[in-house]
Design an enzyme around this catalytic site. Structure first.
Site, PDB file in Angstrom:
ATOM      1  N   GLU A  63      -6.488   4.623   7.830  1.00 35.84           N
ATOM      2  CA  GLU A  63      -6.322   6.057   7.556  1.00 35.84           C
ATOM      3  C   GLU A  63      -7.603   6.645   6.961  1.00 35.84           C
ATOM      4  OE1 GLU A  63      -2.654   5.510   5.450  1.00 35.84           O
ATOM      5  OE2 GLU A  63      -1.769   4.923   7.364  1.00 35.84           O
TER       6      GLU A  63
ATOM      7  N   HIS B  87      -9.437   1.141   5.074  1.00 30.59           N
ATOM      8  CA  HIS B  87      -8.109   1.303   5.671  1.00 30.59           C
ATOM      9  C   HIS B  87      -8.205   2.237   6.880  1.00 30.59           C
ATOM     10  CE1 HIS B  87      -3.946   2.478   6.252  1.00 30.59           C
ATOM     11  NE2 HIS B  87      -3.656   1.320   5.689  1.00 30.59           N
TER      12      HIS B  87
ATOM     13  N   LYS C 211       0.116   4.284  -0.291  1.00 24.58           N
ATOM     14  CA  LYS C 211      -0.488   5.489   0.310  1.00 24.58           C
ATOM     15  C   LYS C 211      -0.226   6.685  -0.616  1.00 24.58           C
ATOM     16  CE  LYS C 211      -0.059   3.191   4.723  1.00 24.58           C
ATOM     17  NZ  LYS C 211       0.122   3.247   6.167  1.00 24.58           N
TER      18      LYS C 211
ATOM     19  N   SER D 192       3.582  -2.259  10.394  1.00 22.30           N
ATOM     20  CA  SER D 192       5.032  -2.314  10.655  1.00 22.30           C
ATOM     21  C   SER D 192       5.684  -3.625  10.222  1.00 22.30           C
ATOM     22  CB  SER D 192       5.309  -2.030  12.140  1.00 22.30           C
ATOM     23  OG  SER D 192       4.874  -0.726  12.476  1.00 22.30           O
TER      24      SER D 192
ATOM     25  N   GLU E  29      -5.307  -5.026  10.594  1.00 20.75           N
ATOM     26  CA  GLU E  29      -4.293  -3.987  10.794  1.00 20.75           C
ATOM     27  C   GLU E  29      -4.597  -3.242  12.089  1.00 20.75           C
ATOM     28  OE1 GLU E  29      -2.320  -2.115   7.000  1.00 20.75           O
ATOM     29  OE2 GLU E  29      -4.289  -1.279   7.297  1.00 20.75           O
TER      30      GLU E  29
ATOM     31  N   GLY F 234       2.676   1.961  11.037  1.00 23.03           N
ATOM     32  CA  GLY F 234       3.694   3.012  10.995  1.00 23.03           C
ATOM     33  C   GLY F 234       4.392   3.256  12.322  1.00 23.03           C
TER      34      GLY F 234
ATOM     35  N   ASN G  39       0.868  -1.182   0.000  1.00 20.98           N
ATOM     36  CA  ASN G  39       0.000   0.000   0.000  1.00 20.98           C
ATOM     37  C   ASN G  39       0.900   1.225   0.000  1.00 20.98           C
ATOM     38  OD1 ASN G  39      -1.836   2.013   0.410  1.00 20.98           O
ATOM     39  ND2 ASN G  39      -2.411   1.384   2.492  1.00 20.98           N
TER      40      ASN G  39
HETATM   41  P1  13P Z   1       3.157   0.266   7.717  1.00 22.56           P
HETATM   42  O1  13P Z   1       3.631  -1.009   7.081  1.00 22.56           O
HETATM   43  O2  13P Z   1       3.924   1.476   7.258  1.00 22.56           O
HETATM   44  O3  13P Z   1       3.035   0.141   9.195  1.00 22.56           O
HETATM   45  O4  13P Z   1       1.667   0.522   7.161  1.00 22.56           O
HETATM   46  C1  13P Z   1       0.778  -0.517   7.191  1.00 22.56           C
HETATM   47  C2  13P Z   1      -0.386  -0.140   6.385  1.00 22.56           C
HETATM   48  O5  13P Z   1      -1.089   0.806   6.686  1.00 22.56           O
HETATM   49  C3  13P Z   1      -0.662  -0.933   5.164  1.00 22.56           C
HETATM   50  O6  13P Z   1      -1.933  -0.680   4.676  1.00 22.56           O
END
Ligand code: 13P
Length: 250
Positions: A95, A93, A13, A211, A165, A171, A11
Site C-alpha cells: 500500500e 508495504h 493498517k 488473505s 505479499e 485483501g 498489520n
Molecule cells: P490481508 O490479510 O487483509 O489480505 O492484508 C495483508 C496485508 O497487507 C498485511 O500487511
C-alpha cells in the site's frame, strides 16, 4: 533444516482506536514459541509499547521516514520510533508502494536508515496483478528486482525479515497455491544469500502475507518454507488472531 524464528504480524493498517487496541491486547493469547507483532497507527505506538511491555507481543510501526529529523511535514523518523520504545518497522508495504507511490529507491533509503538505527525491519515485496498475469517467471524477476534494489548497500541481513505479499492476494480473499509461495520463498532465500554473499538466505525468516485467515493458515504453515504470516484483515479480530496462533503452535 534451519530452525528459523516464527512470526505472526498483525498489520492493523488504518484501523483501531486506542480502546479497541486495548481490548484486542486483553483478548489475545500470547505464546512463547512465536514472535508476535502488531503494527498500529503511529498515534498509539507510545501507549501500546508501554501496555505490552514486557511480553512476547512486540509493537511495530507501519512506515517511517529515512531522516532522523527535518522539514518533512507529516512524517515520523527512526529516532522518534526509538524514542517511544518502538524497535520494529514495516517497510515497503504494497500500500505504501502502490497507493503512496514509494519506489524501491525510497524504500532502500529507509532500510539503510533503519539499519543504522538498529531497528528490526520487515521488508515487504511482491508482484502486482499485471505482472502475476504474465506468469511465475516474470513475477520472480519482479520480486528479485525489488529485493536487490531495496537491500542495496546493506552489509548484513541481520535484523531483517522478509514478507512476501503478492499484491493481488492482499485483501482479495485469494491466496496463491502453496507451491507458488514456496518457490517464491526459495527464490527470495537465493537472492538474499547472493546479495550478502553468505548463506543468510537460509536463516532469514520469510513470512507470507495476503488473505491469510485461520482456515488457510494451517495448510500454508505446514510448508517449511513459510516462517509465519503478516495478516491484515484477519488480524483485527483478536479471536481470529488467536486461532491463527493456535494453528501455528500445533
Ligand atoms: P490481508 O490479510 O487483509 O489480505 O492484508 C495483508 C496485508 O497487507 C498485511 O500487511
Amino acid at each position: 533444516m534451519m530452525n528459523r524464528t516464527k512470526y505472526l504480524i498483525g498489520n492493523w493498517k488504518m484501523h483501531k482506536n486506542f480502546s479497541e487496541a486495548e481490548t484486542w491486547i486483553e483478548t489475545v493469547e500470547i505464546p512463547s514459541s512465536i514472535e508476535i507483532m502488531i503494527a498500529p497507527s503511529f498515534l498509539y505506538l507510545y501507549s501500546l509499547v508501554r501496555l505490552t511491555r514486557p511480553s512476547n507481543l512486540h509493537i511495530a510501526a507501519q512506515n517511517m521516514h529515512y531522516e532522523d529529523e527535518g522539514a518533512f511535514t507529516g512524517e515520523v523518523s527512526p529516532r522518534m520510533l526509538l524514542d517511544v520504545g518502538c524497535h520494529n518497522v514495516i517497510l515497503g508495504h504494497s500500500e505504501r508502494r502502490h497507493t503512496f507511490g514509494e519506489s524501491d529507491q525510497l524504500i532502500n533509503k529507509k532500510i539503510c536508515s533503519a539499519a543504522e538505527s538498529e531497528l528490526f525491519v520487515t521488508l515487504c515485496v511482491g508482484e502486482p496483478e499485471l505482472v502475476h498475469n504474465n506468469g511465475k517467471d516474470k513475477a520472480m524477476e519482479y520480486v528479485e528486482k525489488q529485493l536487490r534494489a531495496s537491500l542495496q548497500g546493506l552489509t548484513s541481513a541481520l535484523r531483517i525479515t522478509i514478507a512476501y505479499e503478492p499484491v493481488w492476494a492482499v485483501g482479495s480473499g485469494t491466496t496463491p497455491n502453496i507451491d507458488y509461495i514456496a518457490d517464491m520463498h526459495r527464490l527470495i532465500r537465493r537472492v538474499v544469500s547472493s546479495i550478502f554473499n553468505d548463506n543468510s538466505g537460509e536463516s532469514i525468516s520469510i513470512l507470507y502475507g495476503g488473505s491469510v485467515n485461520s482456515v488457510n493458515a494451517q495448510n500454508l504453515f505446514a510448508d517449511s518454507e513459510i516462517d509465519g504470516f503478516i495478516v491484515g484483515g484477519a488480524s483485527l479480530d483478536a479471536m481470529e488472531f488467536n486461532k491463527i496462533l493456535e494453528v501455528m503452535e500445533e
